[in-house]
Scaffold this active site. Structure first.
Site, mmCIF file in Angstrom:
data_model
loop_
_atom_site.group_PDB
_atom_site.id
_atom_site.type_symbol
_atom_site.label_atom_id
_atom_site.label_comp_id
_atom_site.label_asym_id
_atom_site.label_seq_id
_atom_site.Cartn_x
_atom_site.Cartn_y
_atom_site.Cartn_z
ATOM 1 N N SER A 1 -10.161 -2.125 9.580
ATOM 2 C CA SER A 1 -10.631 -0.820 8.808
ATOM 3 C C SER A 1 -9.464 -0.287 8.121
ATOM 4 C CB SER A 1 -10.554 0.264 10.180
ATOM 5 O OG SER A 1 -11.603 -0.151 11.203
HETATM 6 N N1 SAH Z 1 -10.515 -2.816 15.427
HETATM 7 C C1 SAH Z 1 -10.522 -4.074 14.403
HETATM 8 C C2 SAH Z 1 -11.586 -3.757 13.376
HETATM 9 C C3 SAH Z 1 -13.137 -3.511 13.757
HETATM 10 S S1 SAH Z 1 -14.294 -4.663 12.941
HETATM 11 C C4 SAH Z 1 -9.277 -4.197 13.825
HETATM 12 O O1 SAH Z 1 -8.338 -3.366 13.948
HETATM 13 O O2 SAH Z 1 -9.192 -5.306 13.217
HETATM 14 C C5 SAH Z 1 -15.363 -4.628 14.239
HETATM 15 C C6 SAH Z 1 -15.523 -5.825 15.336
HETATM 16 O O3 SAH Z 1 -16.453 -5.280 16.547
HETATM 17 C C7 SAH Z 1 -15.635 -7.339 14.632
HETATM 18 O O4 SAH Z 1 -14.684 -7.858 14.784
HETATM 19 C C8 SAH Z 1 -17.075 -7.606 15.632
HETATM 20 O O5 SAH Z 1 -17.318 -8.855 15.926
HETATM 21 C C9 SAH Z 1 -16.782 -6.816 16.937
HETATM 22 N N2 SAH Z 1 -17.808 -6.429 17.591
HETATM 23 C C10 SAH Z 1 -19.388 -6.155 17.154
HETATM 24 N N3 SAH Z 1 -19.941 -6.002 18.286
HETATM 25 C C11 SAH Z 1 -19.281 -5.944 19.362
HETATM 26 C C12 SAH Z 1 -19.577 -6.044 20.778
HETATM 27 N N4 SAH Z 1 -20.691 -5.808 21.284
HETATM 28 N N5 SAH Z 1 -18.652 -6.077 21.730
HETATM 29 C C13 SAH Z 1 -17.453 -6.289 20.955
HETATM 30 N N6 SAH Z 1 -17.204 -6.526 19.901
HETATM 31 C C14 SAH Z 1 -17.968 -6.486 19.134
#
Ligand code: SAH
Length: 236
Positions: free
Chosen positions: A83
């Site tokens: 993000s």
């Molecule tokens: N917080 C992260 C960025 C998030 S991007 C950072 O600081 O880099 C969103 C992430 O959520 C992605 O890696 C994606 O694979 C994950 N995601 C999507 N659906 C999910 C779920 N049901 N459970 C866990 N992770 C999930």
């Protein structure tokens, strides 16, 4: 001639170092905090201090290091993104943390948000659904010395019942409704920040009260969709 060549190499080396060395990153990080975060109204000094400390450039792929402190999200592979710094700070501030909390994060991604939280709170439990991302984030956080972050690979929709209840929950992938298991795993008085929606999403602050759940809309945002159970239960 030999000496000229040597001198040129030395100059080139110094120039390169100046462009990508730790000092340069530290200056870029300081500017990021002042211009993107504090100037836009984030006031919590715990959040500013954490964002000043975490080396964001080590959470992005090498080819994006030069833009690590820029005012936008960046790709981290597997179609996912880290993000924008302001959004990380804004969401962290919205949790209203004091320092002794146990926090659950859904969507580990690069591990950056988890590291920012780990600078502030007692412990961070973070769940990532893509195995490769979970593995690399865990390795990175360990290498950077974060001993209070626990990474699990799985579907975050269901939370992490073994460690519940949590003082705060932060969700960084968007479902189109609030996952009930996460509300159930939040302490009474606890806060959850979560993007809700499909293409257009709203960041929502949830405060769990004794008898009700308060929902406050915060900002329009754009996150990757939450996968797994969230999509199976997606509302038409
Ligand atoms: N917080 C992260 C960025 C998030 S991007 C950072 O600081 O880099 C969103 C992430 O959520 C992605 O890696 C994606 O694979 C994950 N995601 C999507 N659906 C999910 C779920 N049901 N459970 C866990 N992770 C999930």
């Amino acid at each position: 001639m030999g000496r000229f060549l040597w001198l040129s190499c030395l100059l080139l080396f110094t120039a390169c170092k100046g462009g990508s060395g730790e000092g340069t990153y530290a200056r870029a990080r300081e500017r990021m905090v002042r211009e993107q975060i504090e100037a836009r109204g984030v006031k919590d000094s715990l959040v500013s201090a954490a964002m000043r400390k975490v080396p964001r450039h080590l959470f992005v792929p090498e080819r994006h290091r030069g833009e690590a402190y820029a005012d936008y999200p960046l790709p981290i592979g597997h179609g996912q993104t880290i993000s924008q710094p302001y959004i990380v700070a804004y969401m962290t501030e919205a949790l209203g943390l004091k320092g002794d909390e146990k926090v659950l994060e859904i969507g580990t991604g690069s591990g950056y948000q988890a590291a920012v939280l780990a600078e502030i709170v007692d412990s961070v439990f973070t769940i990532e659904i893509i195995p490769e991302l979970a593995r690399s984030a865990e390795k990175r956080l360990k290498a950077l010395g974060y001993r209070n972050v626990f990474v699990r690979c799985g579907d975050g929709y269901k939370g992490w019942p073994e460690h519940a209840p949590f003082d705060a929950i932060i969700v960084t992938a968007a479902p189109d409704h609030i996952p009930q298991p996460l509300v159930d795993q939040l302490k009474v008085g606890g806060r959850m920040v979560i993007p809700i929606g499909n293409v257009f999403q709203q960041l929502v602050l949830i405060i769990k009260r004794e008898k009700e759940v308060e929902k406050r809309p915060l900002l329009p945002v754009r996150f990757v969709p939450m996968r797994g159970e969230a999509q199976k239960r997606s509302r038409p």
